[in-house]
Design an enzyme around this catalytic site. Structure first.
Site, short mmCIF file in Angstrom:
data_model
loop_
_atom_site.label_atom_id
_atom_site.label_comp_id
_atom_site.label_asym_id
_atom_site.label_seq_id
_atom_site.Cartn_x
_atom_site.Cartn_y
_atom_site.Cartn_z
N CYS A 93 10.89 -2.41 -11.39
CA CYS A 93 9.70 -2.37 -12.26
C CYS A 93 9.50 -1.00 -12.90
O CYS A 93 8.75 -0.88 -13.89
CB CYS A 93 8.46 -2.77 -11.47
N ASN A 129 3.68 -10.58 -13.55
CA ASN A 129 4.50 -9.38 -13.31
C ASN A 129 5.89 -9.60 -13.90
O ASN A 129 6.64 -10.45 -13.41
CB ASN A 129 4.58 -9.14 -11.79
N HIS A 139 2.09 -0.44 -15.09
CA HIS A 139 2.86 -1.64 -14.77
C HIS A 139 1.90 -2.73 -14.32
O HIS A 139 1.03 -2.50 -13.47
CB HIS A 139 3.87 -1.29 -13.67
O1 UT7 Z 1 6.12 -5.14 -9.28
C1 UT7 Z 1 6.55 -4.52 -8.11
C2 UT7 Z 1 5.43 -4.10 -7.29
N1 UT7 Z 1 4.76 -5.24 -6.69
C3 UT7 Z 1 3.50 -5.13 -6.37
O2 UT7 Z 1 2.88 -4.13 -6.67
C4 UT7 Z 1 2.82 -6.23 -5.59
C5 UT7 Z 1 1.88 -5.61 -4.60
N2 UT7 Z 1 1.24 -6.61 -3.72
C6 UT7 Z 1 0.30 -7.46 -4.15
O3 UT7 Z 1 0.01 -7.52 -5.33
C7 UT7 Z 1 -0.42 -8.27 -3.13
O4 UT7 Z 1 -0.09 -7.80 -1.84
C8 UT7 Z 1 -0.12 -9.79 -3.21
C9 UT7 Z 1 -0.76 -10.40 -4.45
C10 UT7 Z 1 1.36 -10.04 -3.24
C11 UT7 Z 1 -0.72 -10.51 -2.00
O5 UT7 Z 1 -2.09 -10.24 -1.91
P1 UT7 Z 1 -2.73 -9.78 -0.54
O6 UT7 Z 1 -4.16 -9.66 -0.76
O7 UT7 Z 1 -1.99 -8.56 -0.08
O8 UT7 Z 1 -2.47 -11.03 0.39
P2 UT7 Z 1 -1.67 -11.10 1.75
O9 UT7 Z 1 -0.21 -11.05 1.51
O10 UT7 Z 1 -2.29 -10.14 2.73
O11 UT7 Z 1 -2.05 -12.54 2.21
C12 UT7 Z 1 -3.41 -12.92 2.55
C13 UT7 Z 1 -3.40 -14.39 2.84
C14 UT7 Z 1 -2.30 -14.82 3.81
O12 UT7 Z 1 -2.81 -15.87 4.61
P3 UT7 Z 1 -3.31 -15.60 6.12
O13 UT7 Z 1 -2.10 -15.05 6.84
O14 UT7 Z 1 -4.42 -14.60 6.01
O15 UT7 Z 1 -3.72 -16.94 6.57
C15 UT7 Z 1 -1.23 -15.36 2.91
O16 UT7 Z 1 -0.42 -16.30 3.55
O17 UT7 Z 1 -3.17 -15.12 1.64
C16 UT7 Z 1 -2.08 -16.01 1.84
N3 UT7 Z 1 -1.37 -16.19 0.59
C17 UT7 Z 1 -1.73 -17.10 -0.32
N4 UT7 Z 1 -2.69 -18.03 -0.33
C18 UT7 Z 1 -2.79 -18.81 -1.42
C19 UT7 Z 1 -0.31 -15.48 0.12
N5 UT7 Z 1 0.04 -15.94 -1.08
C20 UT7 Z 1 -0.81 -16.94 -1.37
C21 UT7 Z 1 -0.96 -17.81 -2.48
N6 UT7 Z 1 -1.95 -18.72 -2.46
N7 UT7 Z 1 -0.14 -17.75 -3.55
#
Ligand code: UT7
Length: 322
Positions: free
Chosen positions: A112, A279, A249
């Protein structure tokens, strides 16, 4: 002393729009979660156009905008992690498709942050005096490496291309570019290549997909984004008041919101188009810069900062007077 500037920009996204509601039918997710956790509503997904095609269409627009003939370009650098083939590079395919002369053309892999790396290399090659006009592109078809059974990643990634023509200038416009890497964090965001075969006769191998430890990457992104902006402010003559726009980004709206709070800048200073494109890795920054220009958020003479972060891990940014 040789200075450099942006001569023109262009971008291209595929026609096919995939909404959060479309993804609800594929994985256990919903529009509310995706919008509130990422800011994404729609994303573009290629249908039949590979990375070089997206790059070609963005390049044509950038050349038109710059009023530069393809034959006057003597350097093409494409930032991509999703080239059509391992080789030839997308840049070499473009050299042929654009009917450029026999010039230097190569791809850069910094995920990225790729466009910032490519811009840094092109800028320094022009400043060396050996090159005159460069076509710098970020182009990706990430959806071909996205697992549509993995809700953690499939809601994020999309396809696009952005292009910029840069050339020599009388006065400084591309003021400063910084790029960094920290390879010990590679496991946080990765796509395995094809592994070494157990036996050279093994016929089939599992297809690789993008894997990400989202929360860790989120923490990294919200720390380096403000850090790069502050470095660029500290190492140039500009203050934050001089900066019209920060084009970051587009990985997650919450990363941009949080960085604005840390930097104490109004959210209006942070350009965002993630809601419509998701993204798009190396394409994200040049696509956002081109849209910021087309939608009159940036005009000639304005000073802006662009900043990116991603797999590697890599990060970097640039202070530019448009
Ligand atoms: O471009 C390169 C750089 N990339 C980035 O900068 C991405 C950086 N990371 C992020 O943007 C975020 O971490 C994400 C959008 C990927 C995820 O958001 P988050 O708030 O960090 O969520 P999480 O991974 O902590 O997940 C929270 C909950 C989990 O469920 P439990 O374990 O709390 O029950 C996940 O399983 O949300 C769940 N979850 C979803 N639920 C519904 C993860 N993905 C989804 C989804 N829909 N698509």
């Amino acid at each position: 002393m040789i200075h450099t500037k942006i001569l023109g920009t262009g971008s291209y996204v595929p026609n096919q729009i995939v909404s959060n509601f479309d993804l609800e039918k594929l994985v256990d997710t919903n529009d509310e979660w995706i919008q509130s956790r990422t800011g994404i509503i729609n994303r573009r997904v290629t249908r039949g156009e590979n990375t070089s095609e997206l790059a070609y269409k963005a390049a044509i627009k950038a050349l038109e905008d710059a009023q530069v003939n393809a034959q006057d370009i003597d350097l093409i650098i494409v930032a991509t992690v999703t080239g059509d083939y391992p080789f030839p590079a997308v840049a070499q395919i473009l050299q042929r498709r654009l009917n450029c002369n026999t010039i230097t053309a190569f791809d850069v892999n910094a995920a990225c942050t790729g466009f910032i790396y490519a811009l840094n290399v092109a800028d320094k090659m022009i400043r060396s005096g050996s090159y005159h006009k460069a076509l710098v592109i970020g182009a990706e078809t990430l959806t071909k490496y996205t697992d549509y059974e993995d809700r953690n990643t499939c809601v994020l990634f999309a396809d696009a291309a952005g292009a910029m023509v840069i050339g020599k200038a009388e006065t400084p416009h591309i003021e400063k570019i910084v790029t960094y890497a920290k390879g010990d964090l590679e496991g946080l965001l990765k796509m395995e290549g094809y592994p070494l075969k157990e036996n050279f006769k093994t016929p089939k191998q599992k297809r690789p997909f993008i894997e990400m430890q989202g929360t860790e990457v989120f923490k990294f992104a919200t720390s380096v984004l403000p850090e790069v902006v502050n470095t660029l402010i500290n190492e140039t003559e500009y203050t934050m008041e001089d900066v019209s726009l920060i084009v970051a980004h587009q990985a997650n709206k919450r990363i941009i919101d949080k960085s604005a709070r840390v930097l104490k800048v109004p959210i209006e200073k942070m350009f965002m188009n993630i809601d419509q494109y998701g993204n798009t890795s190396a394409a994200s920054v040049p696509l956002a810069i081109d849209e910021a220009i087309r939608h009159h958020h940036l005009k000639r003479g304005d000073v802006f900062i662009t900043v990116a972060f991603g797999a590697g891990l890599t990060w970097g940014g640039a202070m530019i007077r448009y």
